[in-house]
Design an enzyme around this catalytic site. Structure first.
Site: not given
Ligand code: NOJ
Ligand code: CA
Length: 700
Positions: A407-409, A479-480, A498, A504
């Site tokens: 996971h790369h936030e 995502h985003e 996404e 969510e």
């Molecule tokens: C938004 C993402 O859509 C979600 O799936 C994720 O858990 C959170 N950001 C944290 O990164």
């Molecule tokens: Ca999101």
């Protein structure tokens, strides 16, 4: 005075550009050729016109250079106007506008009909069938700049792009505005979400009349007063800015590109030669005919990655829903969820139930502080938290035959991410993480470097991420990120994204979560752009951990979403214990395929209901999913798509008679029937209900 200024012979089409009483028009002799009819122009008020028709003849594109030498196009469907004359061109920084004073210097046509195979997808074989019209324009005066327009006319609509050929008078330049217009012929209802409104692309859909649009994200779906379904979108968005749609006047929309940055108002910095993304206008008599159109995929370049046997569709679980329920935290502390122990629990569950991957969020440094508000420490993509023993877990997962999904936030800190990109992906590869979920959460529209989230630099960033991931054999679920415009054809490791409101929101959204009609709109809007990581599968619908929220569906509808919302990677998002409470319903999630031979829409109406059948790729089984909005209704699912000579066992997961998404969402019935292609399944769907069906051939 008649002065010949250019002469070109193109196949059977000869064009002679003439200057006529100071007005630049063209005279030409022509031979009509299949798929292209060229009309004669002459001195006087008549301008230059070129047309092309789709293979079936239903869709027609008309191009015209008007009296000021400005390009315009029109689109019609079965002789009914869809797009009235609409302008084309650009405003450039420090240059005169590139929109008038043109002549047509050359016209070429082509016809293409080929079929290609997706490495994975909702449809294995895709036919690419169109008539092409390439119009080369040149300014008659000044710098004599050149601009080409390439149109492709498919049976499901028209696509066009601008091409800036290499030329001495236009080398590097900045686009200040793209002048593309979409002048709809009729008033229409439109389903759209706002663009550049501060929450990326995560909104509920507005259904308004066309003239109430402010700035719309694409795909935007319209139903015209005359009953046509029209979808506006783009394809092959690379190295350019995202196109949104601004309402201008009446039924007119105009392309509006996302600006580059807070301080730089230009939209894209380019150097010729350069081709813009395609602008796409799809049209059909019913929105159901557009769901299985693959026009945008056809407009993307073929696979650039070569052997992609390492890209594999699959299902996953993970440390995720418990974070959104606030049972655990991403950041360190007592409730930290991504611990070695908890991850082991998920790995065991995945191995026991046949899931390929385990997503782990909150495993790395960067989450402590207001990370969503540019207030965290910079995310570090190679440094796990101390209670997450990555080496141990890598081996543990491998021994159990599953892999961890990284996971790369990024917190929208793209510069920080890019600095670490190579190391981050080498790290994933070294730890057996065959897939990564990326994220770009932020507040506002700007990345931390001041550039716009969906502007040119972000589009470039997204491509760089996909390329780096490919180098390390990593699949990307983003995502985003920027919207889908069919890039998966070129980069098949761009496996899902996404870019809409997903599950969510049901956990914490103050507006009460996604309303019942949300997933009856998605198939006709967001899903037209490509796979979505919606993350279905909540079984504990009432969310005891979140007393103010509830998932606004029945449990059977959650199952149906695995078929309705296409993605080659599908999450079973709920907590293991909630699946253990419903082992019979969980069986559907374990069984359902994620890679398809073909997809067939069985029925639906935008915002009301949707039903689809999909055949398993390389298999004889079929799955059917149907969902409804807040209205209970009976769907009649004709099984005519089955082979005629085979009987099937239909395992039906449906709402119970007394199911209701608010009062009794987990009441479901599982039953089996023997069926054949002659049958249809009449199924009662509860309020915000659904049905999921597995069809297995009977060996006789
Ligand atoms: C938004 C993402 O859509 C979600 O799936 C994720 O858990 C959170 N950001 C944290 O990164
Ligand atoms: Ca999101």
């Amino acid at each position: 005075m008649l002065r010949i200024i250019a002469k070109t012979v193109i196949g059977s089409l000869r064009i002679v550009a003439v200057q006529c009483n100071r007005r630049f028009v063209r005279a030409m002799s022509f031979v009509p050729i299949a798929g292209l009819i060229v009309l004669l122009s002459a001195c006087g008020s008549q301008a230059n016109r070129f047309s092309a028709k789709s293979p079936s003849g239903d869709v027609a594109l008309d191009f015209e250079l008007n009296e000021s030498g400005s390009p315009e196009y029109r689109v019609s469907y079965k002789d009914q106007q869809v797009i009235l004359p609409s302008g084309l061109g650009f405003l450039l920084d420090g240059e005169s506008p590139l929109k008038e004073g043109f002549i047509v210097s050359k016209v070429s046509t082509a016809k293409v009909d080929d079929t290609w195979e997706q490495p994975w997808g909702e449809q294995r074989l895709i036919r690419n069938h169109y008539a092409e019209l390439l119009i080369r324009l040149q300014e008659i005066a000044g710098d004599k700049r050149q601009l080409n327009l390439r149109f492709r006319v498919f049976d499901e609509g028209v696509a066009f792009r601008y091409e800036f050929p290499q030329q001495s008078s236009l080398t590097t330049f900045k686009v200040m505005d793209e002048l593309t217009e979409f002048n709809l012929a009729d008033a229409a209802d439109i389903w759209w979400t706002p663009a550049q409104a501060g929450n990326q692309y995560e909104y509920l859909y507005n259904k308004t009349s066309l003239n109430e649009v402010t700035l719309a994200h694409t795909p935007a779906t319209l139903k015209t007063e005359n009953g046509l379904a029209v979808v506006l979108h783009e394809a092959a968005l690379f190295n350019y800015s995202t196109m949104n749609l601004r309402h201008v006047d009446g039924n007119q929309l105009k392309a509006e590109l996302v600006p580059f940055s807070k301080t730089e108002s230009f939209k894209a910095a380019l150097s010729a030669p350069f081709n813009t993304p395609w602008r796409t206008i799809k049209v059909a008599e019913s929105e159901n005919d557009l769901v299985t159109s693959y026009m945008e995929l056809n407009l993307n370049e073929p696979n650039k990655l070569g052997d992609v046997s390492w890209v594999n569709p699959g299902k996953y679980i993970g440390i995720w829903w418990e974070l959104h329920l606030n049972k655990g935290t991403w950041e360190q502390g007592e409730k930290h969820a991504a611990t070695t122990q908890n991850t082991k629990k998920y790995i065991d569950f995945a191995a026991e139930h046949g899931f390929a991957g385990v997503l782990v969020e909150g495993w790395n440094y960067g989450w402590d502080g207001e990370w969503w508000n540019h207030g965290g420490g910079a995310f570090n993509f190679t440094k796990p938290y101390p209670d997450y023993d990555i080496d141990y877990l890598t081996k543990y997962a491998k021994d159990k035959g599953v892999f961890i999904i990284g996971h790369h936030e990024t917190g929208a800190e793209t510069d920080n991410y890019e600095k670490q990109l190579e190391d981050a992906y080498a790290y994933l590869e070294a730890h057996g993480m065959k897939a990564v979920k990326t994220g770009y959460v932020e507040s506002g529209e700007l990345l931390t470097n001041g550039n716009y989230h969906h502007g040119q630099s972000f589009v470039q960033h997204a491509e760089k991420v996909i390329q780096t991931a490919a180098k390390h054999h990593v699949m990307v679920v983003a995502h985003e990120t920027v919207k889908d415009t069919g890039e998966r054809r070129t980069y098949p490791n761009m496996i899902s994204r996404e870019v809409a409101r997903g599950q969510e929101y049901n956990a914490w959204s103050e507006d009460g979560g996604n309303p019942p009609n949300h997933t009856t709109i998605l198939p006709y809007t967001r899903m037209l752009s490509g796979p979505m990581d919606f993350t279905p599968g909540v079984f504990n619908i009432s969310l005891p951990e979140r007393p103010d929220n509830q998932v606004n569906t029945t449990l059977a509808k959650q199952l149906a979403l695995y078929v309705v919302v296409y993605s080659p990677v599908q999450m079973a998002c709920d907590l293991p214990e909630n699946y253990e409470a419903h082992p019979d319903a969980f069986q559907f999630i374990k069984d359902v395929a994620v890679d398809w031979e073909t997809s067939i829409v069985l029925g639906g109406e935008i915002g009301e209901y949707f039903a689809v059948a999909r055949q398993v790729r390389n298999g004889d089984e079929w799955y059917v999913g149907a969902v409804t909005n807040e209205k209970a209704r009976t769907v009649d699912l004709a099984l005519a798509f089955l082979p005629v000579d085979t009987r099937f066992t239909a395992t039906i997961y449906r709402d119970a008679k007394d199911a209701d998404y608010k009062a009794n969402p987990t009441a479901y019935v599982i039953e089996s029937k023997t069926v054949s292609a002659k049958d249809s399944l009449k199924i009662d769907l509860a309020t915000s209900g659904g049905v999921a069906v597995k069809l297995t051939p009977i060996d006789e």
